[in-house]
Design a protein around this motif. Sequence first.
Motif, PDB file in Angstrom:
ATOM      1  N   ARG A  31       0.841  -1.207   0.000  1.00  0.00           N
ATOM      2  CA  ARG A  31       0.000   0.000   0.000  1.00  0.00           C
ATOM      3  C   ARG A  31       0.872   1.253   0.000  1.00  0.00           C
ATOM      4  O   ARG A  31       0.701   2.138  -0.848  1.00  0.00           O
ATOM      5  N   ASP A  32       1.831   1.319   0.913  1.00  0.00           N
ATOM      6  CA  ASP A  32       2.686   2.503   1.025  1.00  0.00           C
ATOM      7  C   ASP A  32       3.545   2.686  -0.221  1.00  0.00           C
ATOM      8  O   ASP A  32       3.671   3.799  -0.743  1.00  0.00           O
ATOM      9  N   PHE A  69      -7.664  -1.728  -0.213  1.00  0.00           N
ATOM     10  CA  PHE A  69      -7.408  -0.712   0.805  1.00  0.00           C
ATOM     11  C   PHE A  69      -8.477   0.374   0.734  1.00  0.00           C
ATOM     12  O   PHE A  69      -9.034   0.637  -0.329  1.00  0.00           O
ATOM     13  N   PRO A  70      -8.750   1.058   1.853  1.00  0.00           N
ATOM     14  CA  PRO A  70      -9.720   2.165   1.837  1.00  0.00           C
ATOM     15  C   PRO A  70      -9.227   3.304   0.927  1.00  0.00           C
ATOM     16  O   PRO A  70      -8.079   3.752   1.041  1.00  0.00           O
ATOM     17  N   ASP A  72      -9.912   6.474   0.820  1.00  0.00           N
ATOM     18  CA  ASP A  72      -9.513   7.714   1.503  1.00  0.00           C
ATOM     19  C   ASP A  72      -8.095   7.612   2.061  1.00  0.00           C
ATOM     20  O   ASP A  72      -7.334   8.574   2.019  1.00  0.00           O
ATOM     21  N   ASP A  73      -7.753   6.444   2.581  1.00  0.00           N
ATOM     22  CA  ASP A  73      -6.404   6.218   3.103  1.00  0.00           C
ATOM     23  C   ASP A  73      -5.380   6.300   1.970  1.00  0.00           C
ATOM     24  O   ASP A  73      -4.315   6.915   2.129  1.00  0.00           O
ATOM     25  N   ARG A  76      -4.909   9.944   0.898  1.00  0.00           N
ATOM     26  CA  ARG A  76      -4.135  10.672   1.906  1.00  0.00           C
ATOM     27  C   ARG A  76      -2.637  10.354   1.764  1.00  0.00           C
ATOM     28  O   ARG A  76      -1.801  11.257   1.774  1.00  0.00           O
ATOM     29  N   ARG A  77      -2.316   9.099   1.606  1.00  0.00           N
ATOM     30  CA  ARG A  77      -0.908   8.689   1.459  1.00  0.00           C
ATOM     31  C   ARG A  77      -0.307   9.253   0.171  1.00  0.00           C
ATOM     32  O   ARG A  77       0.835   9.699   0.168  1.00  0.00           O
TER      33      ARG A  77
END
Length: 151
Positions: A31-32, A69-70, A72-73, A76-77
């Motif tokens: 994800r990151d 993954f969400p 919104d998250d 944001r990232r």
Amino acid sequence: MALWDRIKESATQMQSQLEAKKNDLKSGAFRDASMAMCALVAAADGSVDPSERQRVAQLIATNDILRNFPADDLRRRFEENLDKLTADFAFGRVSVLQEVAKAKRKLVEARAVIQLGIVIGGADGDFDRDEQAVVREACFALGLPPHEFDL
């Protein structure tokens, strides 16, 4: 085959490969790293225009792999990484490449991050030199040979 057609075909193939690995791409490291890669490609030329932000927002909303993954998250990232790059591109690039490197431990994730970068870069039909260069840098951060991805 025209360059435009090769880029579209390559992006389509990469997307298919990503979808086949969807269940292997659920970690926080992926994800990151994927959001860092999206930011690198969006800011590859040193600036970020609204169409680039829109392309990534659309990818986040519609990409099956990223639906793990969400949304919104993810946004944001992505924005946090963009902020680093727009504040000071050279310094921000180092920090964002460290985020990309989080996916280095698992080959399937590392390859998926690069493939995602190519999909984003080719989304507008022009995977330009700046975008190719940052994806190539990400290959090195992940320990992958760029030639494996025609970079």
